[in-house]
Design an enzyme around this catalytic site. Structure first.
Site, PDB file in Angstrom:
ATOM      1  N   THR B 187       0.859  -1.184   0.000  1.00 41.83           N
ATOM      2  CA  THR B 187       0.000   0.000   0.000  1.00 41.83           C
ATOM      3  C   THR B 187       0.891   1.228   0.000  1.00 41.83           C
ATOM      4  O   THR B 187       2.044   1.173   0.446  1.00 41.83           O
ATOM      5  CB  THR B 187      -0.866   0.035   1.266  1.00 41.83           C
ATOM      6  OG1 THR B 187       0.000   0.030   2.397  1.00 41.83           O
ATOM      7  CG2 THR B 187      -1.766  -1.175   1.341  1.00 41.83           C
ATOM      8  N   GLU B 333      -5.824  -3.693  -0.523  1.00 42.87           N
ATOM      9  CA  GLU B 333      -6.191  -4.755   0.419  1.00 42.87           C
ATOM     10  C   GLU B 333      -7.405  -5.564  -0.038  1.00 42.87           C
ATOM     11  O   GLU B 333      -7.703  -6.608   0.532  1.00 42.87           O
ATOM     12  CB  GLU B 333      -6.503  -4.151   1.797  1.00 42.87           C
ATOM     13  CG  GLU B 333      -5.291  -3.571   2.521  1.00 42.87           C
ATOM     14  CD  GLU B 333      -5.020  -2.115   2.140  1.00 42.87           C
ATOM     15  OE1 GLU B 333      -5.463  -1.672   1.057  1.00 42.87           O
ATOM     16  OE2 GLU B 333      -4.348  -1.425   2.939  1.00 42.87           O
ATOM     17  N   LYS B 442     -13.316  15.157  14.477  1.00 39.34           N
ATOM     18  CA  LYS B 442     -14.190  14.620  15.522  1.00 39.34           C
ATOM     19  C   LYS B 442     -14.520  15.696  16.535  1.00 39.34           C
ATOM     20  O   LYS B 442     -13.697  16.057  17.368  1.00 39.34           O
ATOM     21  CB  LYS B 442     -13.536  13.409  16.174  1.00 39.34           C
ATOM     22  CG  LYS B 442     -13.424  12.292  15.142  1.00 39.34           C
ATOM     23  CD  LYS B 442     -12.674  11.082  15.606  1.00 39.34           C
ATOM     24  CE  LYS B 442     -12.571  10.128  14.425  1.00 39.34           C
ATOM     25  NZ  LYS B 442     -11.941   8.868  14.756  1.00 39.34           N
ATOM     26  N   TRP B 447     -18.914  13.401  13.826  1.00 35.38           N
ATOM     27  CA  TRP B 447     -17.902  13.515  12.784  1.00 35.38           C
ATOM     28  C   TRP B 447     -18.242  14.615  11.784  1.00 35.38           C
ATOM     29  O   TRP B 447     -19.390  14.753  11.358  1.00 35.38           O
ATOM     30  CB  TRP B 447     -17.778  12.189  12.022  1.00 35.38           C
ATOM     31  CG  TRP B 447     -17.160  11.077  12.831  1.00 35.38           C
ATOM     32  CD1 TRP B 447     -16.857  11.081  14.156  1.00 35.38           C
ATOM     33  CD2 TRP B 447     -16.783   9.792  12.342  1.00 35.38           C
ATOM     34  NE1 TRP B 447     -16.312   9.887  14.540  1.00 35.38           N
ATOM     35  CE2 TRP B 447     -16.257   9.067  13.438  1.00 35.38           C
ATOM     36  CE3 TRP B 447     -16.820   9.180  11.098  1.00 35.38           C
ATOM     37  CZ2 TRP B 447     -15.790   7.751  13.320  1.00 35.38           C
ATOM     38  CZ3 TRP B 447     -16.359   7.881  10.969  1.00 35.38           C
ATOM     39  CH2 TRP B 447     -15.840   7.177  12.073  1.00 35.38           C
TER      40      TRP B 447
END
Lengths: 545, 545
Positions: B187, B333, B442, B447
């Site tokens: 990644t 992934e 946050k 959020w």
């Protein structure tokens, strides 16, 4: 070195999970045995499958590994039983109601069926048969309380809707191994006893993934799929798995498979894709011909397989109704899909009629089906469209053995399954069935296709039906005998038939004799019974010998 | 009770077997690094993959389980190495040439790469870097003798065509377990070190089967597929596997990814399907706009993913060139395909513009991808298109851990992988990415999407670029700070920006402050570097506090 990807067993309940989670409001429309059209959704199917799973365990003591039979039409309750029982590790053994009682008896006992889930339609069959099914604990009648037969003689009869009402819609599936059995289906067994094919969760999931591909059944969420081919006929050609896998709407025709009933569903539910054997499609087309104002505006394509499909039938769909036809081939042992007739990119340039010469063949294997043709010694034959040999297949959704190791001779050391079909493979990879290996006539070490002889003979004026069988011959091992039924009031002689065949088949294929009979024997499925014919002519001797 | 279906491991070489056997004459057309267009077939790919496999074993002592790197464009030789090495149980580690030297160095050593197969393009990189790659035994330069660099400083340089010439075209693949590793990809690692994802044969085969489905990439034998997305970028979104799986023609663009070069291939080879990130498509569309006589008559559809796709780009394809656009989402992934934007049957009735509001989202998961959104405590959030939470996935082609157990916190006890993305799921199951979880702000347990704030700010006159980050706050935990770059010569104040945002986002989302900078830092991939920004503003304190 192992990969580091998730251990996510290929279980059939994951298909239902997916459908319920992402296509929960997609409809399943069924013609019920009781009469009315019934409507449900994948979300509701999921809840009821979990209910029947929990109730089957608690009330009927059905456990992982138990074999449980169903005899049922395509409908929502059959789907619930299917997923519910497979989900707890039981093995759903689908019984074919068209089997003779003797075979049914044999199959139920051989499989060790513990319970039988049956549609109302078949209650009388089991009332008669149950004394010969000693190991069967009881019968779940797939209907509601109002429709339960008032005085059934069935042993331990249980009302399906009562049973499911006692279940738990939130039941959690147990963790199973993907190689565990989940389904069982017996081959029709035209010779010897029927043999059991045992599907695994893995094989069914992989087979469904193969089936949705664009060059296979090309299933998408936008499809409305009507499986006419029964769930008891080799997994309804995957559709009971592959339609939910993609979130397609399902239309289940229940017990009514006549032309008018099917047309009504196709029209009312706007079916885009359907699958059935040629006989079914002939009935539908007949209904359409009788009612020339009827069209098939929504039906994009039909899959046809199960037996050789007449070209005229294929052309009627394509040319008269603008419905594409996908010719397919398979068998119980291959889950069943083995080949599909989809056009290859390299054949895009073919002229219309050139393509039709390939389109009428049974098609080519998808990824996941290995295929070859061999002679009797196992030597691979060329892909030239002419050489024909034993058709052998290999793959993750193809049987490696039958239940209790019956019929072991069909499997070789390298894992190839001998289909019992005889076929050609052309240079593009399209397969055409030419015969069954037990029907092929072996003359001097060479093979004569009984079917090709019959097709050629059918074209002779005055011939209504023809069957070719091999008759023992001292020099050639076998030589062909042609058995003919004349058309009513037709005059046709042995010499007429032979003259007609001359030039249409190789000279050495010409039958050594032609005999006329009033009737040719047929199997329950409507095919010519070569077995009975061979019995009838077992003492036949060619005059010229 | 186990099923009785064949043990047929899902190995990637079976894909090549199928392509060679049933689509042997189908072409693979590549733009070579050396210049000319190169043409081969699946049959020849199969022979050369077997050759390189046998030569790799014999000449380079490459064994089952060894990790071997490639740094190569999409081309026929890369496919040969890919299948050849995977076929003997080696693990093909695709290196991304766009990585910084530091990361490359880290990745090669971390993976334990034993050999590096490199295109000519990258020889200078490895000449510089090789001293830091002590464990690498040598470099196979993927070209012929005539193009080998005359005086390379590479350690143990081997000419690919010499190597393959020493191999055996009839080499038999060893029997492998489907769970063995066959591929590795790191990644990009915007925080911390890059992490290795290790694909298995099984995961790659299942992922390719998922990819060919009509609601995924819809690949058929009639397609001509051009993977612009590199094989080093998460398996070219399966195309190096899924195109041969169905016998599609492959067009490999090699090193030239500019608009004109891609257009030339699309036109000359009649490409029907292609896949790339938005940047690539913007270059192609720019080329078409500069040359208004050019059209895309053969290109039926393009898949777009890798980063959020501007609606204007999607509309340009659909409305100007009649090329369908498939929006997709995924990550290294997840092999990488996680969602596809295909329309659902239940949305057939939507008006054009209603459908477009869903079409611009990232799409819905296919069978084989489980998906949910949760809050920080792992509680599932509703599918209402509004609630946004951590996007988590599960499935047979999704990582269960990283190589050497890096980044274990991304995986929970139930097997869910936390993608690091924050998204919504609407009532139809379509997912839309709203942020990265490390960028979300946050505030008081709720959020705030940094991306939505930025998109709203971009619309303010005078604002060239905007980035929102969370700044520590004693009461609310975090509050948003908006960092803005003004357009040249524009006058725009803190108050102007706040006034512009008012009414466009929830009141409690309004930034506590707006600061102006000359430049916002970007990553190598051109994205805003929130990491650097947070570093820059780590001591920032809101005045009003």
């Amino acid at each position: 070195m192992l990969g580091l990807m998730q251990d996510w067993p290929l279980l059939v309940t994951r298909i239902l999970d997916h459908a319920a989670q992402w296509h929960g409001d997609r409809e399943i429309v069924s013609r019920s045995v009781e009469g009315p059209i019934h409507r449900t959704t994948y979300a509701e199917l999921d809840r009821r499958a979990r209910s029947i799973a929990s109730a089957a365990g608690r009330e009927l003591n059905i456990k992982r590994g138990d074999v449980i039979a169903t005899m049922a039409w395509n409908g929502w309750r059959h789907l619930e039983v299917w997923y519910g029982l497979m989900g707890i590790g039981a093995v759903v053994h689908t019984l074919n109601p068209r089997l003779f009682a003797d075979q049914l008896d044999y199959i139920v006992n051989h499989a060790g069926d513990q319970w039988i889930f049956t549609d109302l339609t078949f209650v009388p069959i089991f009332e008669k048969l149950q004394d010969r099914l000693a190991a069967v604990k009881g019968f779940v009648v797939m209907t509601d309380r109002a429709h339960m037969p008032a005085e059934t003689k069935l042993r331990n009869p249980i009302c399906y809707e009562d049973l499911i009402a006692s279940g738990d819609t939130g039941f959690a599936w147990p963790q199973l191994d993907e190689n565990e059995a989940c389904g069982m289906c017996y081959t029709s067994g035209t010779t010897g006893n029927p043999k059991g094919v045992v599907y695994s969760h893995r094989s069914n999931v992989l087979h469904a993934m193969m089936a949705v591909a664009p060059d296979a059944l090309a299933l998408s969420s936008r499809d409305t799929v009507m499986p006419v081919v029964p769930m008891f006929h080799a997994n309804s050609w995957s559709l009971a798995f592959s339609a939910p896998m993609v979130g397609a709407k399902l239309v289940m025709p229940g017990p009514k498979l006549d032309g008018q009933s099917l047309y009504e569903l196709i029209d009312a539910e706007q079916v885009t894709m359907s699958a059935a054997v040629p006989t079914i499609w002939l009935m539908l087309l007949h209904h359409l011909e009788q009612n020339p104002h009827l069209k098939l505006p929504h039906l994009e394509r039909v899959a046809i397989g199960g037996s050789a499909c007449p070209e005229a039938l294929m052309r009627a769909f394509v040319e008269r109704y603008d419905t594409e036809v996908l010719h397919a081939w398979g068998m119980t042992e291959s889950s069943p899909l083995g080949t599909f007739g989809a056009r290859k990119g390299t054949l895009k340039h073919l002229a219309h009629e050139e393509w039709w010469r390939i389109k009428v063949k049974q098609g080519r294997p998808p990824f996941g089906v290995e295929m070859k043709i061999t002679d009797d010694e196992g030597r691979a034959l060329p892909h030239d469209g002419k050489a024909f040999g034993r058709l052998k297949i290999r793959g993750p959704a193809i049987a490696k053995s039958y239940f209790k190791d019956d019929g072991a001779s069909s499997f070789d050391a390298e894992g190839w399954f001998d289909t019992g079909d005889v076929s050609t493979l052309d240079e593009h990879g399209y397969m055409a069935i030419t015969d069954r290996s037990k029907d092929v006539i072996k003359s001097g070490g060479e093979w004569i296709s009984s079917i090709e002889l019959e097709n050629a003979a059918i074209g002779c004026p005055g011939v209504a039906e023809a069957a070719a069988i091999g008759i023992a011959h001292p020099k050639w091992s076998e030589r062909p005998l042609l058995v003919v039924v004349k058309k009513a009031n037709a005059e046709v002689s042995r010499e007429d038939v032979l003259a007609h065949l001359t030039g249409k088949v190789a000279k050495w294929w010409l039958p050594d004799d032609v005999v006329f009979v009033d009737e040719i024997p047929h199997t329950a499925a409507g095919k010519i019974s070569k077995l009975t014919l061979r019995q009838m002519f077992k003492d036949f001797v060619f005059e010229a010998n």
